[in-house]
Motif scaffolding. Structure first.
Motif, mmCIF file in Angstrom:
data_model
loop_
_atom_site.group_PDB
_atom_site.id
_atom_site.type_symbol
_atom_site.label_atom_id
_atom_site.label_comp_id
_atom_site.label_asym_id
_atom_site.label_seq_id
_atom_site.Cartn_x
_atom_site.Cartn_y
_atom_site.Cartn_z
ATOM 1 N N THR A 25 5.132 70.559 24.717
ATOM 2 C CA THR A 25 4.789 69.771 22.335
ATOM 3 C C THR A 25 5.949 69.055 21.962
ATOM 4 O O THR A 25 6.082 68.315 21.375
ATOM 5 C CB THR A 25 4.621 71.586 22.076
ATOM 6 N N LEU A 116 -2.996 62.054 23.925
ATOM 7 C CA LEU A 116 -1.790 62.236 23.258
ATOM 8 C C LEU A 116 -0.676 61.084 23.344
ATOM 9 O O LEU A 116 -0.667 60.863 21.838
ATOM 10 C CB LEU A 116 -1.708 63.795 23.255
ATOM 11 N N LEU A 139 -1.950 66.032 16.204
ATOM 12 C CA LEU A 139 -1.679 66.869 16.409
ATOM 13 C C LEU A 139 -0.295 66.721 15.908
ATOM 14 O O LEU A 139 -0.418 68.474 15.865
ATOM 15 C CB LEU A 139 -2.002 66.810 17.971
ATOM 16 N N GLU A 142 0.054 68.399 12.346
ATOM 17 C CA GLU A 142 -0.764 69.515 12.970
ATOM 18 C C GLU A 142 0.486 70.451 13.335
ATOM 19 O O GLU A 142 1.121 71.630 12.159
ATOM 20 C CB GLU A 142 -1.922 70.278 13.090
#
Length: 190
Positions: A25, A116, A139, A142
């Protein structure tokens, strides 16, 4: 035949090479922050050295504050750069070009393998650039709406605004920090 002697005190535990959701992340948000358009031109985060140095500063706000002071930048909102905060996950180690996390290969492999992040050759160099794909950018967008990532996103903005330099320049800044410059290879930095 020569025997190879392995010093167990110098070996790195296997778990340090594994990817984690936290690392994925964090790197996705970092790469996305540096692959957003500027002046209508698509960008990428240029190389693993730059990625590692920016990630080090993202993870260790006390060092980010010190580097900003070194380059003469006023310190942004102290809540964003809480110098008392502990590293986000495992500690980085000293390697040839400064701080490095052994899990980068697994983390980048996971992000690339899941579509990604993409890797592309950089123009006029032999290096590679990292940027988010449309799925990765979506992503990241978000995740950015989630309050739990607000500090990371704010630090990424500070990094992009003040430290969007070459990996070599960032390395030079970090070597002005005694805890980086004076550490030995494989020593944890924090």
């Amino acid at each position: 035949m020569t025997a190879i002697i392995v010093d167990p005190s110098r070996s790195i535990p296997r778990h340090k090479f594994r990817s984690s959701p936290e690392a994925e992340t964090r790197l996705l948000l970092l790469i996305d922050g540096f692959s957003r358009k500027r002046g209508g031109e698509l960008r990428s985060l240029e190389g693993r050295v730059k990625l590692a140095k920016l990630d080090f500063l993202l993870r260790y706000p006390k060092h980010l504050v010190r580097v900003l002071e070194i380059i003469g930048v006023g310190i942004p909102d102290s809540d964003l750069l809480n110098v008392q905060e502990a590293p986000l996950d495992s500690r980085m180690m000293r390697y040839r070009y400064g701080p490095w996390d052994p899990s980068y290969y697994a983390v980048l492999g996971s992000l690339i393998g899941r579509g990604l992040v993409k890797v592309e050759p950089l123009p006029r160099t032999s290096g590679l650039g990292y940027s988010t794909t449309s799925i990765g950018a979506s992503l990241a967008s978000e995740l950015s709406k989630d309050e739990s990532f607000s500090v990371i996103n704010a630090r990424v903005r500070v990094l992009r605004r003040h430290l969007d330099k070459s990996g070599s320049t960032l390395k030079d800044y970090l070597y002005k920090l005694p805890e980086v410059a004076d550490s030995t290879w494989h020593e944890e930095i924090g």
